[in-house]
Every structure is written in C-alpha cells, then in structure tokens.
Enzyme design. Structure first.
Site, PDB file in Angstrom:
ATOM      1  N   ARG A  43       0.895  -1.160  -0.016  1.00  0.00           N
ATOM      2  CA  ARG A  43      -0.070  -0.105   0.092  1.00  0.00           C
ATOM      3  C   ARG A  43       0.941   1.204   0.148  1.00  0.00           C
ATOM      4  O   ARG A  43       1.891   1.130   0.853  1.00  0.00           O
ATOM      5  CB  ARG A  43      -0.926  -0.001   1.428  1.00  0.00           C
ATOM      6  CG  ARG A  43      -1.957   1.112   1.282  1.00  0.00           C
ATOM      7  CD  ARG A  43      -2.624   1.050   2.794  1.00  0.00           C
ATOM      8  NE  ARG A  43      -2.022   1.931   3.522  1.00  0.00           N
ATOM      9  CZ  ARG A  43      -2.602   2.407   4.478  1.00  0.00           C
ATOM     10  NH1 ARG A  43      -3.529   2.053   5.215  1.00  0.00           N
ATOM     11  NH2 ARG A  43      -1.702   3.329   5.541  1.00  0.00           N
TER      12      ARG A  43
ATOM     13  N   TYR B 197      -3.161  11.266   6.567  1.00  0.00           N
ATOM     14  CA  TYR B 197      -3.336   9.908   7.207  1.00  0.00           C
ATOM     15  C   TYR B 197      -2.436   9.032   6.592  1.00  0.00           C
ATOM     16  O   TYR B 197      -2.109   9.171   5.320  1.00  0.00           O
ATOM     17  CB  TYR B 197      -4.711   9.405   6.661  1.00  0.00           C
ATOM     18  CG  TYR B 197      -4.766   7.790   6.867  1.00  0.00           C
ATOM     19  CD1 TYR B 197      -4.966   7.459   8.034  1.00  0.00           C
ATOM     20  CD2 TYR B 197      -4.558   7.172   5.587  1.00  0.00           C
ATOM     21  CE1 TYR B 197      -4.836   5.940   8.211  1.00  0.00           C
ATOM     22  CE2 TYR B 197      -4.837   5.641   5.812  1.00  0.00           C
ATOM     23  CZ  TYR B 197      -4.725   5.186   6.808  1.00  0.00           C
ATOM     24  OH  TYR B 197      -4.919   3.766   6.990  1.00  0.00           O
TER      25      TYR B 197
ATOM     26  N   ASP C  54      -5.151   3.879   0.244  1.00  0.00           N
ATOM     27  CA  ASP C  54      -6.194   4.114   1.020  1.00  0.00           C
ATOM     28  C   ASP C  54      -6.504   5.517   1.010  1.00  0.00           C
ATOM     29  O   ASP C  54      -5.983   6.553   1.505  1.00  0.00           O
ATOM     30  CB  ASP C  54      -5.756   3.694   2.588  1.00  0.00           C
ATOM     31  CG  ASP C  54      -7.095   3.617   3.472  1.00  0.00           C
ATOM     32  OD1 ASP C  54      -8.174   3.967   3.268  1.00  0.00           O
ATOM     33  OD2 ASP C  54      -6.832   3.015   4.543  1.00  0.00           O
TER      34      ASP C  54
ATOM     35  N   HIS D 287      -9.338   6.856   2.744  1.00  0.00           N
ATOM     36  CA  HIS D 287      -9.569   6.790   4.111  1.00  0.00           C
ATOM     37  C   HIS D 287     -10.906   7.907   4.087  1.00  0.00           C
ATOM     38  O   HIS D 287     -11.061   8.867   4.745  1.00  0.00           O
ATOM     39  CB  HIS D 287      -8.606   7.597   4.993  1.00  0.00           C
ATOM     40  CG  HIS D 287      -8.456   6.899   6.312  1.00  0.00           C
ATOM     41  ND1 HIS D 287      -8.936   7.685   7.343  1.00  0.00           N
ATOM     42  CD2 HIS D 287      -7.897   5.738   6.650  1.00  0.00           C
ATOM     43  CE1 HIS D 287      -8.797   6.592   8.377  1.00  0.00           C
ATOM     44  NE2 HIS D 287      -8.467   5.491   7.964  1.00  0.00           N
TER      45      HIS D 287
ATOM     46  N   GLU E   1      -9.202   2.112  -1.459  1.00  0.00           N
ATOM     47  CA  GLU E   1     -10.031   1.581  -0.245  1.00  0.00           C
ATOM     48  C   GLU E   1     -10.713   2.867   0.089  1.00  0.00           C
ATOM     49  O   GLU E   1     -10.127   4.074   0.346  1.00  0.00           O
ATOM     50  CB  GLU E   1      -8.764   1.099   0.847  1.00  0.00           C
ATOM     51  CG  GLU E   1      -9.561   0.949   2.123  1.00  0.00           C
ATOM     52  CD  GLU E   1      -8.366   0.541   3.045  1.00  0.00           C
ATOM     53  OE1 GLU E   1      -7.394   0.071   2.561  1.00  0.00           O
ATOM     54  OE2 GLU E   1      -8.458   0.737   4.263  1.00  0.00           O
TER      55      GLU E   1
ATOM     56  N   GLU F 226     -13.788  -1.287   6.440  1.00  0.00           N
ATOM     57  CA  GLU F 226     -13.205  -1.555   7.906  1.00  0.00           C
ATOM     58  C   GLU F 226     -14.056  -1.084   9.033  1.00  0.00           C
ATOM     59  O   GLU F 226     -13.883  -1.572  10.195  1.00  0.00           O
ATOM     60  CB  GLU F 226     -11.782  -1.071   7.604  1.00  0.00           C
ATOM     61  CG  GLU F 226     -11.615   0.509   7.573  1.00  0.00           C
ATOM     62  CD  GLU F 226     -10.312   1.014   7.555  1.00  0.00           C
ATOM     63  OE1 GLU F 226      -9.415   0.512   6.887  1.00  0.00           O
ATOM     64  OE2 GLU F 226     -10.230   2.165   8.344  1.00  0.00           O
TER      65      GLU F 226
ATOM     66  N   ARG G   6     -13.803  -5.437   3.190  1.00  0.00           N
ATOM     67  CA  ARG G   6     -12.801  -5.312   4.294  1.00  0.00           C
ATOM     68  C   ARG G   6     -13.112  -5.309   5.578  1.00  0.00           C
ATOM     69  O   ARG G   6     -12.566  -4.873   6.545  1.00  0.00           O
ATOM     70  CB  ARG G   6     -12.122  -3.837   3.957  1.00  0.00           C
ATOM     71  CG  ARG G   6     -11.115  -4.156   2.613  1.00  0.00           C
ATOM     72  CD  ARG G   6     -10.473  -2.748   2.599  1.00  0.00           C
ATOM     73  NE  ARG G   6     -10.008  -1.935   3.838  1.00  0.00           N
ATOM     74  CZ  ARG G   6      -8.717  -2.460   4.655  1.00  0.00           C
ATOM     75  NH1 ARG G   6      -8.057  -3.650   4.387  1.00  0.00           N
ATOM     76  NH2 ARG G   6      -8.586  -1.691   5.657  1.00  0.00           N
TER      77      ARG G   6
ATOM     78  N   GLU H 274      -4.588  -7.084   5.042  1.00  0.00           N
ATOM     79  CA  GLU H 274      -3.652  -6.128   5.505  1.00  0.00           C
ATOM     80  C   GLU H 274      -2.768  -6.586   6.565  1.00  0.00           C
ATOM     81  O   GLU H 274      -3.323  -7.216   7.422  1.00  0.00           O
ATOM     82  CB  GLU H 274      -4.458  -4.787   5.855  1.00  0.00           C
ATOM     83  CG  GLU H 274      -3.833  -3.904   6.438  1.00  0.00           C
ATOM     84  CD  GLU H 274      -4.607  -2.698   7.126  1.00  0.00           C
ATOM     85  OE1 GLU H 274      -5.888  -2.755   7.186  1.00  0.00           O
ATOM     86  OE2 GLU H 274      -4.055  -1.585   6.939  1.00  0.00           O
TER      87      GLU H 274
ATOM     88  N   TRP I 273     -12.129  11.727   8.563  1.00  0.00           N
ATOM     89  CA  TRP I 273     -10.543  11.595   8.734  1.00  0.00           C
ATOM     90  C   TRP I 273     -10.337  10.404   7.877  1.00  0.00           C
ATOM     91  O   TRP I 273     -10.995   9.338   8.115  1.00  0.00           O
ATOM     92  CB  TRP I 273     -10.364  11.528  10.082  1.00  0.00           C
ATOM     93  CG  TRP I 273      -8.945  11.307  10.444  1.00  0.00           C
ATOM     94  CD1 TRP I 273      -7.899  12.131   9.877  1.00  0.00           C
ATOM     95  CD2 TRP I 273      -8.362   9.751  10.854  1.00  0.00           C
ATOM     96  NE1 TRP I 273      -6.549  11.431  10.228  1.00  0.00           N
ATOM     97  CE2 TRP I 273      -7.165  10.120  10.789  1.00  0.00           C
ATOM     98  CE3 TRP I 273      -8.985   8.657  11.118  1.00  0.00           C
ATOM     99  CZ2 TRP I 273      -5.980   9.085  11.060  1.00  0.00           C
ATOM    100  CZ3 TRP I 273      -8.033   7.744  11.682  1.00  0.00           C
ATOM    101  CH2 TRP I 273      -6.627   7.918  11.401  1.00  0.00           C
TER     102      TRP I 273
END
Ligand code: GCO
Ligand code: MG
Length: 412
Positions: free
Chosen positions: A156, A168, A220, A222, A246, A272, A293, A349, A412
C-alpha cells in the site's frame, strides 16, 4: 431452562477483561471453562477502548457464566438478539471478542488450529500487503523497495501531499509503522481534496515507473472524497492498475458506490468500519464493490465474518480484511485462520504491531515469501500473558480529527 446444546458438561466459569497498552491500547477478553481451558478474544475499538471494556464487564460477562462454551452460534445469537439493542461498533466488538475466545477454546479442546475447524486450508498461505509511506516521492520509493526486498507481493502506498501539513497513513520517526492514535485529546489535521487529487496519480506513476507491474499496488483514500471525486480518482489511476482503492467515499450511503462504479474500472474496497452484514448487504448483492474489508474484531467475530464472506462469494466479491495495528495480535491471527479457509480470499492487510507487544502476546503465525500462515497450534495460536499486560497500563488516546481550511469538520 437449560442452555446446554452439546453433550459436553463443560461450562464457562470466568470471563475477564484486561485493558493494557503494550505499544498501544488493547482490550483482551479471557474466558475460562470448568475444564480449565482458556480462550482469548480481542475487544479493542481504537479511541473508544473503555466503552467496550465496560459493555463486556458490566453487561456481557455475567451472562456467560454457566453457559456451554461449545455452543458458539447460540451464544452469539443470545448476545445479539438477546440484547434487543443491536449492531453498532461497541456491541459488535464485544460480541466478536466472545466469539473469537470461544473458537479459541473449541480449537484447544479439539487439539486443532481454528482454520481446520473452518474447513481446512483452501490455499498454502495468505497474501498480505505492507504499508509503505514517505514525506516525498523518493522516500516513498525507498520504502516500497524495503517491502519488496522483504518478500511482500503487495504494498500500500501513502505519501505526504505537498501543501497539506499532516496526512493519514504517514509514519512517525523511523518506527516500523505509523500510529495515528495519539495524545490526551485528538490532534487536528487540515484536508485539501484538490491538492490530493492532483498528487495521487503522480505518486502512483512514480511507483510503477520504478518497480514495474509485477506486484500489487494499493491505496487508502480513508473516506475523504465525495462519490464524484472518487470516480475521478479511480479513473486517473487506471493506467497504474491498482489492486484496489480503499474507502474512496464514506460508506454510510451504500448507494453512493454505484456512481463511482459507473465511471471507473479501478477496483473498490470498503468495510473496515462496518459492524455487520447489513452494512454491506447492498454493496455486495448489487456488485458495487470488489473487496469487502470487514474485520474479525469489529464485525462480530469469526462466525459473523464468515457469513459476510459467504454472501460475498455468491457475488464474486473477495475478502480484504482490515489488519491495522489497532486490531490486536489476537484478531490478526483470527483473520489469518479465516483467510486461509475461505474460497473467496482476496488480500489481507498486515500492519505490523508495535513493540513491546511481544512481551504480552506470543504468536505462532509465520511470514514467508509474502505469504502468512496462522500456524498449527491448537485454537487461534496466540498466548496472552496477563502478568506482563499489567506492566503496561491503559493510556487515553484519540484518533485525529480532520477539518477543512474553513474550520468545518471533514471525514478523517
Ligand atoms: C487501515 C485503516 C487504519 C485505520 C485505523 C483506525 O486501512 O489500516 O484505515 O489505519 O485508520 O484502524 O483505528
Ligand atoms: Mg483503511
């Protein structure tokens, strides 16, 4: 009325919650049976650890005493339906911890690793991706090289965005990994979508130019983009053949993924922060994503995660379990057992845990040539040292909060 559903006479005699901070905060549930068998589960919810500890201690542990530890599905339903108040991260993390501890016990009683109880290995090993990052492109490339040299088949790539102070996914210092949860109160970051959208394709172009295409490249987002911005990003990354992007947009609105899907062939991964199969029902059944995920520890444990992955299998969607460092070694090991045994595994991951976690958790997983294996120890294969855990008291920590330049709160 008796709740015994098997022929064993064993009952749960103790359920104990241990909060400790060996490298970062972890909440561990330890269940003991009348036969003296113990099982552990991970109840960590980053930045809200004590809520789950209280939910378990005050409301769940008393219910477990006297129950048959072998009746995993019945206990799961008892805690889910029996609470009346369903779902949500606190409830589902608590149920997950109970579920994993009971699978651990079942494995130890059977003398088998959990993946054998789940149907056995469907593959030789579990492909994992590592987290590369950098403050600029040369640093990022050096970091990607380190993962490739260690044998990782998937990486990643996150990097600082020029003109954006904190982003992030960046490491602090020279540590193995980054740790976003920090400080007695949340730190604040300031986000700029325009700068990010211009920057990501340049970064991925540099990675592919240097290393070619013989490894999987992930990123990602996020949750930071609107659906149409995410569609733009997916399209701009198509030349770099991403394994996935992601969390391109916040997923409370499952329908939003349809718009992204209509515009790009870049594969999409999400889940997630989902807690149950209902959070991803439409994403899966309407084929709006490519990878789901959800994690063992935040989506109801091994039992519920298997149901999510089975639903996904019907629609050609593969797993991509969350495996950040705030998921303790217990749930990471549990994820490896699930990954090894399901047909529709996609990617796992692997954000390595921060020392001194090894003083508290002894693991039996292996990493070789980019593949991980949970090992063949009976149960989950992780031992928890309660005395060592007592040396690392809980420290209040928060994840950062993100704002825009005008001070409004952003994802975030
Ligand atoms: C990931 C995640 C994490 C989360 C963290 C929050 O893909 O690994 O996005 O880094 O931010 O798990 O607690
Ligand atoms: Mg993520």
């Amino acid at each position: 009325m008796s709740t015994s559903t098997s022929t064993t006479t064993s009952t749960i005699v103790e359920a104990k919650v241990i909060v400790s901070s060996p490298g970062r905060n972890y909440v561990t549930l330890k269940i003991t049976t009348s036969d003296g068998v113990t099982g552990i589960g991970d109840a960590t919810l980053n930045g809200r650890e004590l809520s789950v500890a209280s939910y378990l201690e005050d409301h769940v542990c008393p219910l477990l005493i006297g129950k048959d530890p072998a009746a995993i599905e019945r206990i799961w339903q008892y805690l889910y339906k029996g609470a009346y108040w369903r779902r949500g991260p606190v409830t589902m993390t608590a149920i997950a911890a109970v579920d994993v501890a009971l699978w651990d016990i079942k494995g130890k009683v059977a003398g088998l690793p959990v993946y054998q109880l789940l149907g056995g290995a469907a593959r030789e090993g579990v492909t994992v991706y590592g987290h590369a990052s950098g403050n600029d492109i040369p640093q990022l490339l050096d970091d990607v090289a380190k993962f490739r040299d260690r044998g990782f088949r998937a990486v990643r790539a996150q990097a600082a965005v020029p003109g954006v102070a904190k982003v992030y996914g960046m490491r602090k210092g020279d540590g193995n990994t980054y740790e976003p949860a920090d400080g007695e109160l949340p730190s604040e970051e300031c986000w700029d979508t325009g700068k990010y959208l211009d920057w990501v394709p340049r970064k991925m172009a540099a990675v592919r130019e240097r290393f070619g295409y013989d490894f999987h490249l992930l990123h990602d987002v996020h949750h930071r983009l609107t659906p149409i911005e995410a569609a733009h990003l997916g399209k701009s990354l198509e030349p770099f053949r991403m394994f996935w992007i992601e969390d391109p947009t916040p997923a409370e609105d499952q329908e939003a993924f349809r718009l992204i899907r209509q515009h790009t062939t870049t594969p999409l991964a999400v889940g997630e922060i989902f807690n149950s199969i209902w959070d991803c029902q439409h994403l899966i059944t309407e084929r709006l994503i490519d990878y789901i995920r959800t994690s063992v520890s935040h989506a109801g444990g091994i039992s519920h995660l298997r149901k999510i992955f089975s639903l996904a299998e019907l629609y050609g969607i593969r797993s991509g379990s969350h495996g950040a460092g705030d998921l303790s070694p217990v749930s990471f090991a549990a994820a490896l057992h699930v990954d090894l045994s399901v047909q529709n595994f996609g990617m796992q991951e692997y954000m390595e845990h921060l020392p001194p976690y090894q003083e508290v958790f002894t693991t039996s997983w292996t990493f070789e040539d980019g593949l991980m294996h949970p090992g063949d120890a009976p149960g989950i294969g992780v031992e928890f040292d309660e005395e060592a855990a007592a040396r690392f008291p809980y420290e209040r920590k928060y994840l950062p909060v993100n704002t825009l330049a005008d001070g409004s709160v952003h994802d975030w």
